[in-house]
Design an enzyme around this catalytic site. Structure first.
Site, PDB file in Angstrom:
ATOM      1  N   GLY A  31       0.815  -1.212   0.000  1.00  0.00           N
ATOM      2  CA  GLY A  31       0.000   0.000   0.000  1.00  0.00           C
ATOM      3  C   GLY A  31       0.844   1.256   0.000  1.00  0.00           C
ATOM      4  N   LEU A  33       0.519   3.609  -2.105  1.00  0.00           N
ATOM      5  CA  LEU A  33       0.951   3.473  -3.493  1.00  0.00           C
ATOM      6  C   LEU A  33       1.465   4.792  -4.061  1.00  0.00           C
ATOM      7  CD1 LEU A  33      -1.834   1.147  -4.947  1.00  0.00           C
ATOM      8  CD2 LEU A  33       0.295   0.529  -3.789  1.00  0.00           C
ATOM      9  N   HIS A  37       4.718   1.917  -7.912  1.00  0.00           N
ATOM     10  CA  HIS A  37       3.746   0.806  -7.901  1.00  0.00           C
ATOM     11  C   HIS A  37       2.877   0.826  -9.160  1.00  0.00           C
ATOM     12  CE1 HIS A  37       4.279   1.466  -3.418  1.00  0.00           C
ATOM     13  NE2 HIS A  37       4.555   0.188  -3.530  1.00  0.00           N
ATOM     14  N   GLN A  61       7.777  -9.114   8.327  1.00  0.00           N
ATOM     15  CA  GLN A  61       9.020  -8.737   7.652  1.00  0.00           C
ATOM     16  C   GLN A  61       9.637  -7.474   8.251  1.00  0.00           C
ATOM     17  OE1 GLN A  61       7.050  -8.183   3.708  1.00  0.00           O
ATOM     18  NE2 GLN A  61       8.344  -6.352   3.546  1.00  0.00           N
ATOM     19  N   GLU A 148      13.106  -3.183  -9.031  1.00  0.00           N
ATOM     20  CA  GLU A 148      14.512  -3.450  -8.749  1.00  0.00           C
ATOM     21  C   GLU A 148      15.067  -2.608  -7.608  1.00  0.00           C
ATOM     22  OE1 GLU A 148      16.553  -3.062 -12.501  1.00  0.00           O
ATOM     23  OE2 GLU A 148      16.253  -5.200 -12.938  1.00  0.00           O
ATOM     24  N   ASP A 150      14.200  -2.856  -4.524  1.00  0.00           N
ATOM     25  CA  ASP A 150      14.434  -3.911  -3.534  1.00  0.00           C
ATOM     26  C   ASP A 150      15.098  -5.089  -4.248  1.00  0.00           C
ATOM     27  OD1 ASP A 150      13.031  -2.796  -1.079  1.00  0.00           O
ATOM     28  OD2 ASP A 150      11.452  -2.650  -2.573  1.00  0.00           O
ATOM     29  N   GLN A 153      15.685  -8.438  -2.411  1.00  0.00           N
ATOM     30  CA  GLN A 153      14.387  -9.094  -2.282  1.00  0.00           C
ATOM     31  C   GLN A 153      13.989  -9.757  -3.598  1.00  0.00           C
ATOM     32  OE1 GLN A 153      10.726  -7.254  -0.347  1.00  0.00           O
ATOM     33  NE2 GLN A 153      10.240  -6.918  -2.491  1.00  0.00           N
ATOM     34  N   SER A 185       9.624   5.532  -2.929  1.00  0.00           N
ATOM     35  CA  SER A 185       9.389   4.603  -1.826  1.00  0.00           C
ATOM     36  C   SER A 185       8.251   5.145  -0.978  1.00  0.00           C
ATOM     37  CB  SER A 185      10.651   4.470  -0.969  1.00  0.00           C
ATOM     38  OG  SER A 185      10.373   3.797   0.241  1.00  0.00           O
ATOM     39  N   SER A 186       7.439   4.243  -0.435  1.00  0.00           N
ATOM     40  CA  SER A 186       6.365   4.678   0.461  1.00  0.00           C
ATOM     41  C   SER A 186       6.932   5.390   1.683  1.00  0.00           C
ATOM     42  CB  SER A 186       5.525   3.472   0.887  1.00  0.00           C
ATOM     43  OG  SER A 186       4.957   2.844  -0.243  1.00  0.00           O
TER      44      SER A 186
END
Length: 279
Positions: A31, A33, A37, A61, A148, A150, A153, A185-186
């Site tokens: 979320g 967003l 996203h 996490q 990319e 992250d 991840q 980034s959020s």
């Protein structure tokens, strides 16, 4: 656009789509967003018949409870942003729906999960793998889209898919950046005005690293980056690494075309990560 809150109705809908012969593109999110996203959603819509998006702030996490509590949440705004982007359905469960008291899986990704983020955020990648494994079993996607930014991840999710979900194609997507270079980034929402002005310095340093990579060793560049941050008044370098883009293991000496630079930086209490391909 449909909104589902339960595993059963989401899996039933995904199963129905598959029965109709429709390809499912899946974009898992937490979320808050932003354009990054939405670019994943648009790519998924361009390559599949339907698009499922999950919105779930995954508690297991987060190794910092304060970071979890402060993570931005605005489901209504997220739904408004998704509506015009070709999203077919949204899965937005409560924590109690995703975690029902059963013992969670333990994943072993070996050295992939022990460096960089894995070294500084113990348990983080197991939490990521647990939730992505669950989401793949719920959304039943043909393709899943990950940014990319992250990058570590992304490599771990590729390994998860290879082991446990071979029918899911993992689609990497380029880092989405603000006009001043800051990776979207959020967490950027939480930056103070002063910190937001300072944060593009992270990408600026990475661009300098990229320019140096052809003529300098990894060790020389690491010294350079430490120097660039040691006297910065607002940004604190947590780690900087030059690593192989597949194995994520640190490299030494001459830098090759398969290597990337990775860093994590604190802007006040907000932790920001970024990376760049070097050659």
């Amino acid at each position: 656009m449909k909104l589902f809150n339960t595993i059963r109705e989401t899996r039933d809908f995904a199963g129905y789509l598959r029965e109709q012969g429709l390809k499912i593109g899946f974009v898992p999110t937490m979320g808050a967003l932003h354009e990054g996203h939405l670019s994943l959603v648009r790519k998924a819509a361009s390559e599949n018949d339907t698009v499922l998006v999950s919105i779930f702030v995954n508690p297991i996490q987060f190794n910092n409870p304060e970071d979890l509590n402060k993570y931005p949440r605005n489901l209504e705004q997220d739904l408004r942003l998704l509506e015009p982007e070709g999203c077919t359905a949204v899965f937005a469960p409560e924590v109690s729906e995703m975690y029902r008291g059963e013992e969670e899986k333990q994943f072993d990704f070996g050295d992939l999960a022990l460096v960089m983020e894995g070294a500084f955020r113990p348990g983080h990648f197991n939490g990521v793998a647990v939730v992505v494994d669950k989401l793949f079993n719920i959304a039943l996607p043909h393709r899943a889209y990950f940014g990319e930014k992250d990058y570590q991840q992304l490599q771990i999710i590729k390994e998860l898919a290879k082991r446990d979900h071979p029918g899911v194609e993992i689609v990497p997507c380029p880092i989405s950046r603000e006009p001043d270079g800051l990776a979207r980034s959020s967490r950027n929402e939480r930056l103070t005005t002063e910190m937001r002005k300072a944060a593009p310095y992270i990408h600026l340093v990475l661009e300098e690293v990229k320019n140096l990579a052809g003529n300098h060793t990894a060790e020389e560049i690491i010294k350079f980056v430490n120097y660039k941050f040691e006297s910065h008044p607002l940004l604190r370098l947590e780690y900087f690494s030059i690593a192989n883009g597949e194995t994520l293991q640190p490299v030494s000496g001459k830098i090759s075309s398969s290597d990337r630079a990775f860093m994590a930086v604190f802007a006040g209490e907000i932790r920001l990560i970024d990376n760049i391909r070097l050659i």
